[in-house]
Design an enzyme around this catalytic site. Structure first.
Site, short mmCIF file in Angstrom:
data_model
loop_
_atom_site.label_atom_id
_atom_site.label_comp_id
_atom_site.label_asym_id
_atom_site.label_seq_id
_atom_site.Cartn_x
_atom_site.Cartn_y
_atom_site.Cartn_z
N ARG A 32 37.23 36.22 45.08
CA ARG A 32 37.05 37.37 44.19
C ARG A 32 36.39 37.01 42.86
O ARG A 32 35.77 37.87 42.23
CB ARG A 32 38.41 38.01 43.91
CG ARG A 32 38.95 38.69 45.16
CD ARG A 32 40.13 39.52 44.81
NE ARG A 32 40.67 40.19 45.97
CZ ARG A 32 41.76 40.93 45.95
NH1 ARG A 32 42.40 41.11 44.83
NH2 ARG A 32 42.19 41.52 47.04
N ASP A 143 45.70 53.54 35.53
CA ASP A 143 45.51 52.26 36.21
C ASP A 143 45.00 51.26 35.18
O ASP A 143 44.40 51.65 34.17
CB ASP A 143 44.49 52.39 37.36
CG ASP A 143 44.63 51.28 38.39
OD1 ASP A 143 45.23 51.51 39.46
OD2 ASP A 143 44.15 50.15 38.12
#
Ligand code: SAM
Length: 287
Positions: A32, A143
């Site tokens: 990632r 979020d």
């Protein structure tokens, strides 16, 4: 990446977002974070870590945190929480809030928006919708990741995403096809306010909520962080409100501030008899 670099990243992620990255997840960090390093002209994660060490408060650190979040979600995920919302929570709140005529809902880790939009569609199109006429309905969806929130705000989903969990009648009723993608109707988008929020930080300013959906995010946190988040959420929910957790999450063994609702898996209610801090103190005493 050296073990020291990996340890530095684990520490940074834990401090910034609560993410607990176990020692065997180095491959995940590499897959990632290499794209993040490349975007900034670096070729190795060693270089990325060196840059983070030089300026840990930089936007680069926020990018690293975002890249490590898992944003998996889909419409009406697990079905049961949305059935409980329609069949247990809304009927109770329609009676309890008959005077104020206002219901406030918080999706505390909403990812790309499927969860709050599933709730908005339930409010618009279910057996209880007629009884909600005249109610002000607020859905606040938050979020840590600005990137997923931008997607959520756009309300645009791929064919694959609308095929996961969304009943065909709701697709037909609430979505418009735009090329290969589908956009959720403006009236549903307008029901949700999206905001960036890190659950590790103080969220008291959001106010109180009749139900908080905090699903599939506590699983990434360590015990102390889960306890802290749950106890702070308990202060934002009135005595007759609700908390909905993900299928792999629970309050049991973490806090007495909530108790499970019998026969409603994943749904919890405040437990006013218990002090929200009891387990925090126990935990702190052991540490
Ligand atoms: C797996 S998704 C869950 C989405 C949705 N609640 C569901 O159950 O389908 C987890 C979300 O939590 C967010 N997240 C992770 N750490 C967070 C934090 N510290 N504060 C707020 N959100 C966080 C991630 O960005 C991600 O979008």
């Amino acid at each position: 990446m050296t073990p020291q670099d990996f340890d530095y990243l684990r520490q940074l992620l834990r401090e910034r977002s609560g993410l607990m990255l176990s020692a065997e997840k180095q491959y995940l960090a590499e897959s990632r974070l290499l794209p993040v390093a490349r975007r900034h002209g670096m070729t190795t994660l060693g270089e990325l870590v060196a840059k983070l060490k030089a300026a840990s408060a930089s936007p680069l650190a926020a990018e690293v945190v975002e890249a490590m979040t898992t944003n998996e979600t889909f419409f009406f995920r697990d079905k049961l929480p949305f059935d409980h919302f329609r069949d247990t929570v809304l009927p109770a709140l329609i009676v309890a809030r008959a005077r104020e005529k206002r219901i406030r809902i918080w999706c505390a880790a909403c990812s790309t928006g499927q969860e709050p939009y599933s709730l908005a569609m339930t409010l618009k199109d279910s057996s209880v919708s007629a009884k909600l006429a005249g109610f002000r309905l607020d859905i606040v969806a938050t979020d840590i990741s600005g990137e997923v929130l931008e997607r959520a705000k756009s309300g645009i989903y791929s064919q694959f995403e609308v095929q996961r969990g969304l009943p065909i009648q709701k697709l037909v009723k609430f979505f418009n096809q735009t090329g290969e993608a589908w956009q959720i109707a403006a009236e549903i988008r307008a029901m949700v306010q999206f905001r960036t929020l890190n659950l590790l930080k103080d969220f008291a300013a959001l106010g109180t909520f009749d139900i908080i959906f905090c699903r599939n995010v506590l699983i990434y946190f360590d015990q102390a962080t889960k306890i802290g988040v749950l106890n702070r959420m308990a202060r934002q929910i009135p005595a007759d409100g609700f908390l909905s957790l993900g299928a792999a999450e629970t309050v049991v063994g973490l806090t007495d501030a909530f108790k499970p609702l019998a026969d409603r898996r994943g749904l919890y209610v405040p437990n006013p008899a218990k002090a929200a801090t009891s387990n925090v103190l126990k935990f702190a005493a052991k540490a």
